[in-house]
Design a protein around this motif. Sequence first.
Motif, PDB file in Angstrom:
ATOM      1  N   ALA A  64       0.676  -1.228  -0.016  1.00  0.00           N
ATOM      2  CA  ALA A  64       0.072   0.001  -0.055  1.00  0.00           C
ATOM      3  C   ALA A  64       0.778   1.141  -0.035  1.00  0.00           C
ATOM      4  N   SER A  67       2.316   1.645  -3.471  1.00  0.00           N
ATOM      5  CA  SER A  67       1.335   2.140  -4.401  1.00  0.00           C
ATOM      6  C   SER A  67       0.874   3.378  -4.285  1.00  0.00           C
ATOM      7  N   GLN A  68       0.809   4.141  -2.969  1.00  0.00           N
ATOM      8  CA  GLN A  68       0.657   5.420  -2.945  1.00  0.00           C
ATOM      9  C   GLN A  68       1.817   6.391  -3.412  1.00  0.00           C
ATOM     10  N   LYS A  72       1.298   8.824  -6.559  1.00  0.00           N
ATOM     11  CA  LYS A  72       1.422  10.337  -6.620  1.00  0.00           C
ATOM     12  C   LYS A  72       2.759  10.685  -7.532  1.00  0.00           C
ATOM     13  N   ILE A  78      -4.424   4.986  -6.887  1.00  0.00           N
ATOM     14  CA  ILE A  78      -3.642   3.903  -6.011  1.00  0.00           C
ATOM     15  C   ILE A  78      -4.068   2.378  -6.361  1.00  0.00           C
ATOM     16  N   SER A  82      -2.301  -1.382  -6.046  1.00  0.00           N
ATOM     17  CA  SER A  82      -2.509  -2.020  -4.913  1.00  0.00           C
ATOM     18  C   SER A  82      -3.214  -3.515  -5.185  1.00  0.00           C
ATOM     19  N   SER A 131      -2.086   1.628   6.074  1.00  0.00           N
ATOM     20  CA  SER A 131      -1.260   2.354   5.315  1.00  0.00           C
ATOM     21  C   SER A 131      -2.175   3.758   4.973  1.00  0.00           C
ATOM     22  N   GLU A 132      -3.325   3.588   4.667  1.00  0.00           N
ATOM     23  CA  GLU A 132      -4.236   4.706   3.931  1.00  0.00           C
ATOM     24  C   GLU A 132      -4.640   5.633   5.139  1.00  0.00           C
ATOM     25  N   ASN A 135      -1.383   7.485   5.595  1.00  0.00           N
ATOM     26  CA  ASN A 135      -1.379   8.610   4.586  1.00  0.00           C
ATOM     27  C   ASN A 135      -2.225   9.735   4.837  1.00  0.00           C
ATOM     28  N   GLN A 136      -3.504   9.485   5.118  1.00  0.00           N
ATOM     29  CA  GLN A 136      -4.397  10.557   5.322  1.00  0.00           C
ATOM     30  C   GLN A 136      -3.970  11.559   6.587  1.00  0.00           C
ATOM     31  N   ARG A 139      -1.053  13.598   5.264  1.00  0.00           N
ATOM     32  CA  ARG A 139      -1.740  14.761   4.392  1.00  0.00           C
ATOM     33  C   ARG A 139      -2.486  15.945   5.376  1.00  0.00           C
TER      34      ARG A 139
END
Length: 147
Positions: A64, A67-68, A72, A78, A82, A131-132, A135-136, A139
Amino acid sequence: MFILTHMITSFIASAGFGVLFNAPKKSLLKCGFVGMVGWFVYIWLVNWQYDAVISSLIAAFTIAVISQVFAKMYKTPIIIFSVAGIIPLVPGGIAYDAMRNFVENDYNVAIQLAAKAFMISGAIAVGLVISEVINQMIRKVQFRSRI
């Protein structure tokens, strides 16, 4: 030779599923790379005597993250990387063995295998979600620092 065989086959499997999922042609090599790295992490951890569930979680997290980064870098969704990258980790063989044992009326083994397949599948999902979430959070912190 053992690791090289695993690396090549996981690359082919991931890139092949990229073709099946209609991923853009320019991203197929990247899809194969993501799957290859994820499977390498999984095999490496299993060889170091980690449980398959924990190894799947860490490998899915790695997939993940890569993939992110690729999404980007190459301005691509993504999910293209993934989904193709996760394919080598899917416990299809274990699920097949569980169903075969159910058919053969060996319920104890079947339930054990089904539980293992379920736990590995859950670990893959949790690795992707963690992972997401990270990531959030990153951000959100970056957005606040710009204000």
